[in-house]
Design an enzyme around this catalytic site. Structure first.
Site, PDB file in Angstrom:
ATOM      1  N   LYS A 233       0.830  -1.200   0.000  1.00 39.05           N
ATOM      2  CA  LYS A 233       0.000   0.000   0.000  1.00 39.05           C
ATOM      3  C   LYS A 233       0.872   1.260   0.000  1.00 39.05           C
ATOM      4  O   LYS A 233       1.807   1.348  -0.788  1.00 39.05           O
ATOM      5  CB  LYS A 233      -0.994  -0.043   1.160  1.00 39.05           C
ATOM      6  CG  LYS A 233      -2.037  -1.162   1.005  1.00 39.05           C
ATOM      7  CD  LYS A 233      -2.712  -1.549   2.289  1.00 39.05           C
ATOM      8  CE  LYS A 233      -2.031  -2.625   3.052  1.00 39.05           C
ATOM      9  NZ  LYS A 233      -2.799  -3.222   4.138  1.00 39.05           N
TER      10      LYS A 233
ATOM     11  N   ASP B 141      -4.776  -8.671   9.948  1.00 35.94           N
ATOM     12  CA  ASP B 141      -6.211  -8.398  10.067  1.00 35.94           C
ATOM     13  C   ASP B 141      -7.058  -9.588   9.635  1.00 35.94           C
ATOM     14  O   ASP B 141      -8.158  -9.804  10.159  1.00 35.94           O
ATOM     15  CB  ASP B 141      -6.592  -7.149   9.260  1.00 35.94           C
ATOM     16  CG  ASP B 141      -6.173  -7.221   7.805  1.00 35.94           C
ATOM     17  OD1 ASP B 141      -5.423  -8.140   7.430  1.00 35.94           O
ATOM     18  OD2 ASP B 141      -6.579  -6.337   7.029  1.00 35.94           O
TER      19      ASP B 141
END
Length: 361
Positions: free
Chosen positions: A126, A162
């Site tokens: 990212k 996550d």
């Protein structure tokens, strides 16, 4: 997936899936009790939470913080010092600083785990490009940042991503939960694997004969097996991304990338005289200037509505050039991108879940 679980390093290198051992042997069961801190770091916004588990119910108190651009491209120490400062403020604001808390660290980046509380970062993804972190233990960075800040009594007891956290929280609500999937800024999955299928397992087998495996499914195709399927836009998104030739699969549909795919398609149509009569703007020419939320909003309105499409065109300084056909074309492109993304995610589900069920049970 099988290659990624092999004990033979040469075989593992043939797979684009890391299939990482999380060292978690079991999921939650809805009977856990206590108050815990959680740090959720996976994007340019991160969360600090106080999670209370009591009588099968979960309550949360949380704070969301944005990471400044200069921190995203600074040093690892700067990043974790900033995070430690935000944790301190959260505790201070909620009169919690004098208490001692165990902390679970959700670290949503590719890592090789050496234990339940040691995770070596393999690569940033990212928007993150912090120096000095790749190959290092993210828990150690966090602990050092907390120590430098001082004034807090925190014990970092576990690190997970996550996707694994999603599976654990899902199992707290339903013990039958066996798979965790994240489809947001990026893409990933994890599942419960029988240890007999994990050739590279290096722990004991005396406890439960299972372990949670983090597939890092977003990296599927990094070895070139998806190149035949990629469009010119996919190759360009990869070329201009922060991490070239990395996380190929998620770049085709995940939230961080779909807006840029839309922009590239629009630019090609403009250059071919098929959109806005060939008229352009500086905003549409700026790489990574479109976020995926525009696609979501356009897809969310009914076909006859044009308001969300016009909002995007106004942002791009193109609204004055757009006629009804232009708006219809843009809505159609957004629909195609969404359908393609759905097919790709569906292909993962179709290939992954039968294998998972067959191997585990």
């Amino acid at each position: 997936m099988e290659l990624g679980l092999s004990k033979d390093e040469a075989k593992r290198k043939q797979s684009s899936l890391l299939m990482e051992n999380t060292y978690l042997r079991d999921t939650t069961h809805g009977k856990e009790e206590g108050d815990f801190l959680a740090l959720d770091l996976g994007g340019t916004r991160f969360r600090i939470l106080l999670v209370s588990l009591h009588h099968g119910k979960c309550s949360e108190l949380f704070k969301v913080a944005d990471i400044p651009d200069n921190i995203l491209v600074g040093t690892g120490e700067q990043l974790f010092d900033y995070i430690a400062d935000c944790i301190y403020v959260f505790l201070e604001e909620n009169q919690l600083r004098n208490r001692t808390f165990p902390l679970g660290f959700t670290f949503s980046f590719p890592m090789i785990q050496k234990s339940l509380k040691c995770g070596l970062l393999t690569t940033w993804t990212k928007s993150f490009k912090c120096t000095g972190c790749v190959g290092e233990d993210a828990v150690k960075y966090l602990e050092d940042g907390i120590k430098r800040r001082g004034g807090m009594s925190i014990d970092v007891v576990a690190i997970l991503n996550d996707t694994t956290g999603t599976l654990m929280s899902g199992a707290y609500l339903d013990e039958k939960c066996q798979v965790g999937v994240i489809l947001g800024t990026g893409f990933n999955s994890c599942y419960i694997e029988n240890i007999r299928n994990v050739e590279k397992w290096d722990g004991d087998i005396n406890d439960l004969p299972q372990v949670l495996i983090d597939t890092e499914m977003g990296a599927f195709g990094d070895n070139g097996v998806l190149d035949f399927f990629k469009t010119e836009y996919d190759f360009e998104v990869d070329r201009t991304s922060n991490h070239v030739h990395s996380y190929t699969f998620e770049k085709m549909f995940a939230g961080h990338y779909m807006g840029e795919i839309l922009r590239l398609v629009m630019v090609k149509l403009i250059d071919g005289g098929m959109l806005f009569g060939g008229k352009s703007s500086e905003a549409i020419r700026k790489p990574w200037n479109l976020t995926t939320n525009y696609i979501a909003f356009i897809e969310g309105e009914n076909y006859a509505s044009k308001e969300e499409t016009k909002k995007m065109l106004k942002y791009l300084d193109l609204l004055d050039f757009a006629d009804e056909d232009d708006i219809a074309i843009i809505k159609y492109i957004c629909a195609l991108l969404s359908v393609r993304g759905g097919y790709l995610v569906g292909s993962f589900k179709g290939g992954f879940f039968p294998i998972q069920a067959w191997q585990c049970f």
